[in-house]
Motif scaffolding. Structure first.
Motif, PDB file in Angstrom:
ATOM      1  N   ASN A 240      19.970 -21.969 -21.513  1.00 49.54           N
ATOM      2  CA  ASN A 240      19.641 -20.267 -21.552  1.00 49.54           C
ATOM      3  C   ASN A 240      20.910 -19.439 -21.287  1.00 49.54           C
ATOM      4  O   ASN A 240      20.506 -18.347 -21.849  1.00 49.54           O
ATOM      5  N   ALA A 241      21.735 -19.775 -20.512  1.00 55.48           N
ATOM      6  CA  ALA A 241      23.019 -18.972 -20.131  1.00 55.48           C
ATOM      7  C   ALA A 241      23.761 -18.929 -21.416  1.00 55.48           C
ATOM      8  O   ALA A 241      24.278 -17.704 -21.772  1.00 55.48           O
ATOM      9  N   LEU A 242      23.880 -20.183 -22.467  1.00 55.70           N
ATOM     10  CA  LEU A 242      24.448 -19.915 -23.528  1.00 55.70           C
ATOM     11  C   LEU A 242      23.798 -18.921 -24.645  1.00 55.70           C
ATOM     12  O   LEU A 242      24.353 -18.134 -25.151  1.00 55.70           O
ATOM     13  N   LYS A 243      22.429 -19.057 -24.490  1.00 57.88           N
ATOM     14  CA  LYS A 243      21.576 -18.068 -25.293  1.00 57.88           C
ATOM     15  C   LYS A 243      22.016 -16.596 -25.108  1.00 57.88           C
ATOM     16  O   LYS A 243      22.174 -15.746 -26.049  1.00 57.88           O
ATOM     17  N   LYS A 244      22.164 -16.409 -23.620  1.00 60.65           N
ATOM     18  CA  LYS A 244      22.448 -15.003 -23.254  1.00 60.65           C
ATOM     19  C   LYS A 244      23.876 -14.719 -23.811  1.00 60.65           C
ATOM     20  O   LYS A 244      24.030 -13.588 -24.373  1.00 60.65           O
ATOM     21  N   LYS A 245      24.712 -15.505 -23.591  1.00 60.88           N
ATOM     22  CA  LYS A 245      26.092 -15.206 -24.250  1.00 60.88           C
ATOM     23  C   LYS A 245      26.270 -14.920 -25.812  1.00 60.88           C
ATOM     24  O   LYS A 245      26.722 -14.158 -25.938  1.00 60.88           O
ATOM     25  N   ILE A 246      25.335 -15.892 -26.438  1.00 58.62           N
ATOM     26  CA  ILE A 246      25.401 -15.658 -27.755  1.00 58.62           C
ATOM     27  C   ILE A 246      24.972 -14.187 -28.097  1.00 58.62           C
ATOM     28  O   ILE A 246      25.438 -13.301 -29.127  1.00 58.62           O
ATOM     29  N   GLU A 247      23.965 -13.559 -27.369  1.00 64.02           N
ATOM     30  CA  GLU A 247      23.106 -12.147 -27.488  1.00 64.02           C
ATOM     31  C   GLU A 247      24.310 -11.000 -27.156  1.00 64.02           C
ATOM     32  O   GLU A 247      24.477 -10.242 -28.137  1.00 64.02           O
ATOM     33  N   ASN A 248      25.185 -11.483 -26.557  1.00 61.84           N
ATOM     34  CA  ASN A 248      26.153 -10.498 -25.973  1.00 61.84           C
ATOM     35  C   ASN A 248      27.285 -10.315 -27.184  1.00 61.84           C
ATOM     36  O   ASN A 248      27.876  -9.536 -27.624  1.00 61.84           O
ATOM     37  N   GLU A 249      27.536 -11.471 -27.595  1.00 60.99           N
ATOM     38  CA  GLU A 249      28.592 -11.765 -28.750  1.00 60.99           C
ATOM     39  C   GLU A 249      28.031 -10.955 -30.051  1.00 60.99           C
ATOM     40  O   GLU A 249      28.873 -10.235 -30.526  1.00 60.99           O
ATOM     41  N   ASN A 250      26.792 -11.253 -30.305  1.00 64.73           N
ATOM     42  CA  ASN A 250      25.946 -10.516 -31.475  1.00 64.73           C
ATOM     43  C   ASN A 250      26.043  -8.894 -31.389  1.00 64.73           C
ATOM     44  O   ASN A 250      26.285  -8.062 -32.293  1.00 64.73           O
ATOM     45  N   ALA A 251      25.687  -8.546 -30.194  1.00 66.30           N
ATOM     46  CA  ALA A 251      25.808  -7.135 -29.646  1.00 66.30           C
ATOM     47  C   ALA A 251      27.290  -6.471 -30.055  1.00 66.30           C
ATOM     48  O   ALA A 251      27.336  -5.542 -30.593  1.00 66.30           O
ATOM     49  N   ALA A 252      28.310  -7.304 -29.593  1.00 72.68           N
ATOM     50  CA  ALA A 252      29.467  -6.840 -29.796  1.00 72.68           C
ATOM     51  C   ALA A 252      30.005  -6.647 -31.230  1.00 72.68           C
ATOM     52  O   ALA A 252      30.746  -5.942 -31.674  1.00 72.68           O
ATOM     53  N   ASP A 253      29.496  -7.747 -32.070  1.00 72.75           N
ATOM     54  CA  ASP A 253      29.886  -7.769 -33.576  1.00 72.75           C
ATOM     55  C   ASP A 253      29.088  -6.526 -34.107  1.00 72.75           C
ATOM     56  O   ASP A 253      29.689  -6.091 -34.960  1.00 72.75           O
ATOM     57  N   PHE A 254      27.789  -6.300 -33.647  1.00 76.29           N
ATOM     58  CA  PHE A 254      27.317  -5.129 -34.207  1.00 76.29           C
ATOM     59  C   PHE A 254      27.762  -3.822 -33.959  1.00 76.29           C
ATOM     60  O   PHE A 254      28.184  -3.121 -34.854  1.00 76.29           O
ATOM     61  N   HIS A 255      28.486  -3.871 -32.823  1.00 72.54           N
ATOM     62  CA  HIS A 255      28.931  -2.779 -32.335  1.00 72.54           C
ATOM     63  C   HIS A 255      30.321  -2.402 -33.068  1.00 72.54           C
ATOM     64  O   HIS A 255      30.582  -1.163 -33.583  1.00 72.54           O
ATOM     65  N   SER A 256      31.035  -3.378 -33.253  1.00 72.09           N
ATOM     66  CA  SER A 256      32.340  -3.254 -34.047  1.00 72.09           C
ATOM     67  C   SER A 256      31.965  -2.833 -35.495  1.00 72.09           C
ATOM     68  O   SER A 256      33.094  -2.415 -36.010  1.00 72.09           O
ATOM     69  N   PHE A 257      31.169  -3.267 -36.032  1.00 71.29           N
ATOM     70  CA  PHE A 257      31.098  -3.020 -37.617  1.00 71.29           C
ATOM     71  C   PHE A 257      30.187  -1.662 -37.657  1.00 71.29           C
ATOM     72  O   PHE A 257      30.333  -0.922 -38.868  1.00 71.29           O
ATOM     73  N   ASN A 258      29.628  -0.963 -36.493  1.00 72.74           N
ATOM     74  CA  ASN A 258      28.852   0.281 -36.871  1.00 72.74           C
ATOM     75  C   ASN A 258      29.452   1.180 -36.081  1.00 72.74           C
ATOM     76  O   ASN A 258      28.520   2.627 -36.071  1.00 72.74           O
ATOM     77  N   VAL A 259      30.378   1.239 -35.358  1.00 71.11           N
ATOM     78  CA  VAL A 259      30.741   2.383 -34.624  1.00 71.11           C
ATOM     79  C   VAL A 259      32.185   2.724 -34.870  1.00 71.11           C
ATOM     80  O   VAL A 259      33.051   1.706 -35.104  1.00 71.11           O
ATOM     81  N   THR A 260      32.430   3.870 -35.005  1.00 73.16           N
ATOM     82  CA  THR A 260      33.878   4.318 -35.170  1.00 73.16           C
ATOM     83  C   THR A 260      34.560   4.878 -33.804  1.00 73.16           C
ATOM     84  O   THR A 260      34.074   5.776 -33.263  1.00 73.16           O
ATOM     85  N   ILE A 261      35.430   4.399 -33.723  1.00 70.93           N
ATOM     86  CA  ILE A 261      36.265   4.686 -32.464  1.00 70.93           C
ATOM     87  C   ILE A 261      37.172   5.913 -32.794  1.00 70.93           C
ATOM     88  O   ILE A 261      37.930   6.131 -33.540  1.00 70.93           O
ATOM     89  N   PRO A 262      36.808   6.894 -31.836  1.00 70.99           N
ATOM     90  CA  PRO A 262      37.677   8.308 -32.049  1.00 70.99           C
ATOM     91  C   PRO A 262      38.924   8.539 -31.839  1.00 70.99           C
ATOM     92  O   PRO A 262      39.324   7.443 -30.922  1.00 70.99           O
ATOM     93  N   VAL A 263      39.626   8.944 -32.635  1.00 69.34           N
ATOM     94  CA  VAL A 263      41.337   9.043 -32.564  1.00 69.34           C
ATOM     95  C   VAL A 263      41.524   9.730 -31.413  1.00 69.34           C
ATOM     96  O   VAL A 263      40.768  10.671 -30.999  1.00 69.34           O
ATOM     97  N   VAL A 264      42.881   9.450 -30.539  1.00 63.24           N
ATOM     98  CA  VAL A 264      43.065  10.130 -29.326  1.00 63.24           C
ATOM     99  C   VAL A 264      44.411  10.945 -29.974  1.00 63.24           C
ATOM    100  O   VAL A 264      45.020  11.737 -28.600  1.00 63.24           O
ATOM    101  N   SER A 265      44.851  10.840 -30.889  1.00 63.30           N
ATOM    102  CA  SER A 265      45.961  11.844 -31.321  1.00 63.30           C
ATOM    103  C   SER A 265      45.903  12.212 -32.708  1.00 63.30           C
ATOM    104  O   SER A 265      44.863  12.001 -33.555  1.00 63.30           O
ATOM    105  N   ILE A 266      46.783  12.853 -32.967  1.00 69.16           N
ATOM    106  CA  ILE A 266      46.816  13.681 -34.567  1.00 69.16           C
ATOM    107  C   ILE A 266      47.543  13.033 -35.619  1.00 69.16           C
ATOM    108  O   ILE A 266      47.796  13.213 -36.663  1.00 69.16           O
ATOM    109  N   SER A 267      47.990  11.605 -35.116  1.00 70.31           N
ATOM    110  CA  SER A 267      48.917  10.666 -35.876  1.00 70.31           C
ATOM    111  C   SER A 267      47.783  10.379 -37.144  1.00 70.31           C
ATOM    112  O   SER A 267      46.801   9.664 -36.875  1.00 70.31           O
ATOM    113  N   PRO A 268      48.263  10.514 -38.398  1.00 66.81           N
ATOM    114  CA  PRO A 268      47.473  10.048 -39.456  1.00 66.81           C
ATOM    115  C   PRO A 268      47.224   8.644 -39.610  1.00 66.81           C
ATOM    116  O   PRO A 268      46.477   7.987 -39.911  1.00 66.81           O
ATOM    117  N   LEU A 269      48.613   7.748 -38.808  1.00 58.39           N
ATOM    118  CA  LEU A 269      48.509   6.322 -38.914  1.00 58.39           C
ATOM    119  C   LEU A 269      47.369   6.051 -38.050  1.00 58.39           C
ATOM    120  O   LEU A 269      46.673   5.071 -38.252  1.00 58.39           O
TER     121      LEU A 269
END
Length: 264
Positions: free
Chosen positions: A231-260
């Motif tokens: 049961n604990a591992l199933k919960k951990k897999i849910e957390n991993e899937n949520a992190a995967d979804f977040h990384s593919f669907n969220v754009t991290i805002p830039v904190v500088s004016i650097s084009p790079l």
């Protein structure tokens, strides 16, 4: 499963398909610790823990072991190695206190694996070992931390250590002598050529142990332990899937004016 001569259960190791797959991608560095709960059968929980590309903890296998001796650790590490297709980790981190018990097993089973002691556990003992020293707060502590964290070369570390020993008259200190003898296992300057996946301590293992706290406890029987572990591992897999979804669907805002930065 490891049985004794009477056919009674001594040790258990298990890993599911996900752990085996994770090891192919993230098994380069493992942390291993048995500090977690000892259950009602007097067996210690021994997880192999890695870290994925989200910085999350992942389980690469686990054991319940009856003893913490070289024979038991050899059996456990060999079982892990057999399960993972004979792919040993490139590096492994363990607690220094238990290192003498499992170091021989690591050398025997993982002969080409770089072994490191948990730095956090070592430094945690400093107040206990030197808190009563007259110069502890007036320079001894800062000098020791300087040796550990500020040395950029082995020569710098050796010189800094010698200065500390001389100034504070610590030549007869047995704990420091043993620490110095094992310096290649814990001092960062001796370990920086090895990839450690951002880890220098077994706190990752302890965090994984804490993750299981809501599911198992010292009085959990073996049948319940396996079910709750799942049961604990199933919960951990849910957390991993949520992190995967977040990384593919969220754009991290830039904190500088650097084009790079924007490109990245």
């Amino acid at each position: 499963m490891d049985m004794n001569v009477d056919g009674r259960l001594k040790n258990v190791f298990w890993a599911d398909a996900r752990s085996r797959a994770s090891n192919e991608y993230f098994g380069e560095v493992d942390t291993f610790d048995t500090i977690y709960l000892t259950n009602r059968y007097e067996m210690s929980f021994a997880p192999f823990v890695g870290v994925n590309y989200h910085g999350q903890l992942i389980l690469l296998g686990a054991g319940l072991i009856f003893n913490e001796d070289t024979e038991t650790f050899t059996w456990l590490f060999q079982s892990w190695l057999n399960c993972m297709g004979d792919e040993a980790p490139k590096a492994i981190i363990t607690d220094q206190d238990r290192a003498m018990k499992n170091a021989n097993a690591i050398t025997f089973v993982f002969s080409n694996t770089r072994h490191r002691f948990c730095l956090w556990h070592i430094l945690k003992k400093v107040p206990e070992k030197f808190g009563s020293h007259g110069a502890y707060k007036d320079g001894l502590k800062s000098q020791l931390l300087k040796c550990v964290y500020d040395s950029q070369t082995i020569e710098e570390f050796e010189k800094c250590w010698e200065v500390m020993i001389t100034i504070y008259n610590l030549k007869e200190n047995a704990w420091l002598q043993s620490l110095y003898a094992a310096r290649t296992y814990w001092a960062p300057v001796f370990l920086k050529e090895v990839f450690w996946a951002g880890m220098s301590t077994t706190q990752r293992s302890e965090s994984m142990n804490a993750f299981f706290d809501g599911y198992v406890h010292a009085r959990t029987n073996l049948k319940e332990f396996v079910d709750q572990f799942d049961n604990a591992l199933k919960k951990k897999i849910e957390n991993e899937n949520a992190a995967d979804f977040h990384s593919f669907n969220v754009t991290i805002p830039v904190v500088s004016i650097s084009p790079l930065e924007k490109i990245f």
